[in-house]
Design a protein around this motif. Structure first.
Motif, short mmCIF file in Angstrom:
data_model
loop_
_atom_site.label_atom_id
_atom_site.label_comp_id
_atom_site.label_asym_id
_atom_site.label_seq_id
_atom_site.Cartn_x
_atom_site.Cartn_y
_atom_site.Cartn_z
N LEU A 1 0.84 -1.19 0.00
CA LEU A 1 0.00 0.00 0.00
C LEU A 1 0.88 1.25 0.00
CD1 LEU A 1 -2.99 0.84 0.07
CD2 LEU A 1 -2.84 0.92 2.56
N THR A 2 0.65 2.12 -0.98
CA THR A 2 1.40 3.36 -1.10
C THR A 2 0.43 4.51 -1.30
OG1 THR A 2 3.29 2.22 -2.10
CG2 THR A 2 3.18 4.60 -2.37
N ILE A 3 0.51 5.52 -0.43
CA ILE A 3 -0.38 6.68 -0.51
C ILE A 3 0.49 7.94 -0.46
CG2 ILE A 3 -2.36 7.89 0.49
CD1 ILE A 3 -3.08 5.25 1.92
N PRO A 4 0.77 8.55 -1.60
CA PRO A 4 1.62 9.75 -1.60
C PRO A 4 1.06 10.87 -0.72
CG PRO A 4 1.39 8.90 -3.83
CD PRO A 4 0.41 8.14 -2.97
N GLN A 5 -0.25 11.09 -0.81
CA GLN A 5 -0.88 12.12 0.01
C GLN A 5 -2.39 11.90 0.05
OE1 GLN A 5 -0.61 16.21 -1.39
NE2 GLN A 5 -0.62 16.99 0.71
N ALA A 6 -2.97 12.11 1.22
CA ALA A 6 -4.42 12.07 1.38
C ALA A 6 -4.80 12.94 2.57
CB ALA A 6 -4.91 10.64 1.60
N VAL A 7 -5.92 13.62 2.43
CA VAL A 7 -6.40 14.51 3.49
C VAL A 7 -7.87 14.23 3.74
CG1 VAL A 7 -6.77 16.90 4.19
CG2 VAL A 7 -4.71 16.30 2.92
N PHE A 8 -8.21 14.01 4.99
CA PHE A 8 -9.61 13.79 5.37
C PHE A 8 -10.06 14.94 6.26
CE2 PHE A 8 -8.08 9.50 4.50
CZ PHE A 8 -9.10 8.98 3.73
N SER A 9 -11.15 15.58 5.89
CA SER A 9 -11.74 16.61 6.73
C SER A 9 -12.58 15.95 7.82
CB SER A 9 -12.61 17.54 5.88
OG SER A 9 -13.64 16.79 5.26
N GLN A 10 -13.10 16.75 8.72
CA GLN A 10 -13.97 16.21 9.76
C GLN A 10 -15.23 15.65 9.12
OE1 GLN A 10 -15.48 19.08 12.62
NE2 GLN A 10 -15.49 17.56 14.23
N GLY A 11 -15.66 14.46 9.56
CA GLY A 11 -16.87 13.88 9.01
C GLY A 11 -16.82 12.37 8.94
N ILE A 12 -17.64 11.80 8.08
CA ILE A 12 -17.73 10.36 7.89
C ILE A 12 -17.21 10.03 6.49
CG2 ILE A 12 -19.28 8.36 7.76
CD1 ILE A 12 -21.18 9.85 9.66
N HIS A 13 -16.25 9.13 6.42
CA HIS A 13 -15.61 8.80 5.16
C HIS A 13 -15.67 7.29 4.94
CE1 HIS A 13 -14.08 12.92 5.08
NE2 HIS A 13 -13.84 12.74 6.38
N TRP A 14 -16.17 6.90 3.78
CA TRP A 14 -16.37 5.50 3.44
C TRP A 14 -15.20 5.02 2.60
CZ3 TRP A 14 -21.19 3.64 0.16
CH2 TRP A 14 -21.24 2.24 0.17
N ILE A 15 -14.49 4.00 3.10
CA ILE A 15 -13.35 3.43 2.42
C ILE A 15 -13.78 2.10 1.78
CG2 ILE A 15 -10.92 2.76 2.59
CD1 ILE A 15 -11.49 5.64 3.45
N LYS A 16 -13.82 2.07 0.46
CA LYS A 16 -14.21 0.86 -0.25
C LYS A 16 -12.99 0.07 -0.72
CE LYS A 16 -18.69 2.35 -2.11
NZ LYS A 16 -19.52 2.40 -3.34
N GLY A 17 -13.23 -1.15 -1.17
CA GLY A 17 -12.15 -1.97 -1.70
C GLY A 17 -12.51 -3.44 -1.61
N ARG A 18 -11.95 -4.23 -2.50
CA ARG A 18 -12.18 -5.67 -2.48
C ARG A 18 -11.50 -6.31 -1.28
NH1 ARG A 18 -10.69 -7.36 -8.73
NH2 ARG A 18 -12.33 -6.16 -9.79
N ASN A 19 -11.92 -7.52 -0.95
CA ASN A 19 -11.21 -8.29 0.07
C ASN A 19 -9.77 -8.48 -0.37
OD1 ASN A 19 -13.46 -8.58 1.69
ND2 ASN A 19 -14.07 -10.53 0.79
N THR B 1 -29.69 8.62 3.68
CA THR B 1 -30.69 9.23 4.55
C THR B 1 -30.51 8.78 5.99
OG1 THR B 1 -32.31 7.44 4.18
CG2 THR B 1 -32.33 9.30 2.64
N GLU B 2 -29.88 7.60 6.19
CA GLU B 2 -29.63 7.10 7.54
C GLU B 2 -28.26 7.52 8.04
OE1 GLU B 2 -30.09 2.89 7.45
OE2 GLU B 2 -32.28 2.98 7.56
N LEU B 3 -27.27 7.51 7.14
CA LEU B 3 -25.90 7.80 7.54
C LEU B 3 -25.22 8.63 6.45
CD1 LEU B 3 -23.92 7.23 9.87
CD2 LEU B 3 -23.08 5.27 8.56
N PRO B 4 -25.33 9.95 6.54
CA PRO B 4 -24.71 10.81 5.52
C PRO B 4 -23.19 10.63 5.49
CG PRO B 4 -26.28 12.04 6.87
CD PRO B 4 -26.07 10.72 7.55
N VAL B 5 -22.65 10.39 4.31
CA VAL B 5 -21.22 10.19 4.13
C VAL B 5 -20.62 11.42 3.46
CG1 VAL B 5 -19.46 8.81 2.95
CG2 VAL B 5 -21.42 7.69 4.03
N ASP B 6 -19.53 11.93 4.00
CA ASP B 6 -18.93 13.16 3.49
C ASP B 6 -18.02 12.93 2.28
OD1 ASP B 6 -19.73 15.34 5.56
OD2 ASP B 6 -19.13 13.62 6.76
N SER B 7 -17.40 11.75 2.21
CA SER B 7 -16.61 11.42 1.03
C SER B 7 -16.46 9.91 0.94
CB SER B 7 -15.22 12.08 1.07
OG SER B 7 -14.36 11.41 1.97
#
Length: 214
Positions: free
Chosen positions: A18-36, A192-198
């Motif tokens: 896993l390589t992530i050059p840069q990532a920024v998360f603001s305050q909130g709810i963020h959904w991380i997807k991906g295969r098993n 409508t149940e769980l608003p996701v910010d990104s």
């Protein structure tokens, strides 16, 4: 920013996973997807400070995981997808230990035990628990203390509908109180149940945005 990632690199036996050059998360709810097997759990465990990695993680523009390791970990909680605990311990013993390390308010322990419905088995060994009971126990642990960020890996699996609703409502409540979340789930999230910010996806050994932060 709530979480800033810079020059992140995780390897196993000198093999980059896993390589992530840069990532920024603001305050909130963020959904991380991906295969098993894509690296979601590796990412979560790294952000939680449970496994070594190269690079920088900074929480709330201040707490650097390398410069402030205790303060950082005090403010980041992690709920595993499939928790495994020593079979001879009870949920009560696990909760007491985590509550102490996370400096949880005294009343919070009883509130979470009742909220997630584990009172009836909290003092029996976890080796006797069903997968649902283990999951409920892990959720209690994940909400202990006064975290800035909670990582929940597949938080809704093995849960009945009543507990699923409790989890969603508690995430919403904590979000309104300023707590941020990184969630990983294969189940659809009803906005409508769980608003996701990104929404982001882990694929090709990196993290990429699917939707821009709102």
């Amino acid at each position: 920013m709530m979480l800033t990632i810079q020059d992140f690199r995780k390897t196993y036996d000198d093999r980059p996973v896993l390589t992530i050059p840069q990532a920024v998360f603001s305050q909130g709810i963020h959904w991380i997807k991906g295969r098993n097997g894509s690296g979601k759990t590796t990412f979560f465990r790294s952000v939680a400070g449970l496994v070594p990695f190269e690079g920088s993680l900074v929480l709330a523009d201040h707490y650097d995981i390398r410069k402030h390791p205790l303060d950082y970990r005090l403010r980041v909680n992690y709920g595993e997808a499939e928790p495994v605990y020593p079979a001879f311990l009870t949920a009560w013993e696990l909760i007491r230990w985590v509550a102490a390390t996370k400096r949880a308010p005294k009343q919070q322990v009883d509130e979470l035990i009742d909220l997630f419905g584990i009172r009836e088995f909290v003092k029996t060994p976890v080796g006797t628990y069903s997968s649902g009971m283990l999951k409920k126990t892990s959720l209690v642990l994940a909400f202990l203390g006064e975290p800035t960020l909670i990582l929940l890996d597949e938080p809704l699996i093995t849960l009945d509908q009543v507990t699923t609703n409790v989890v969603i409502e508690h995430i919403r409540k904590n979000r309104h109180q300023g707590v941020s979340f990184l969630l990983s789930t294969h189940q659809d999230i009803d906005p409508t149940e769980l608003p996701v910010d990104s929404t982001c996806i882990i694929q090709n050994q990196t993290l990429a945005p699917l939707t821009q932060p709102v």
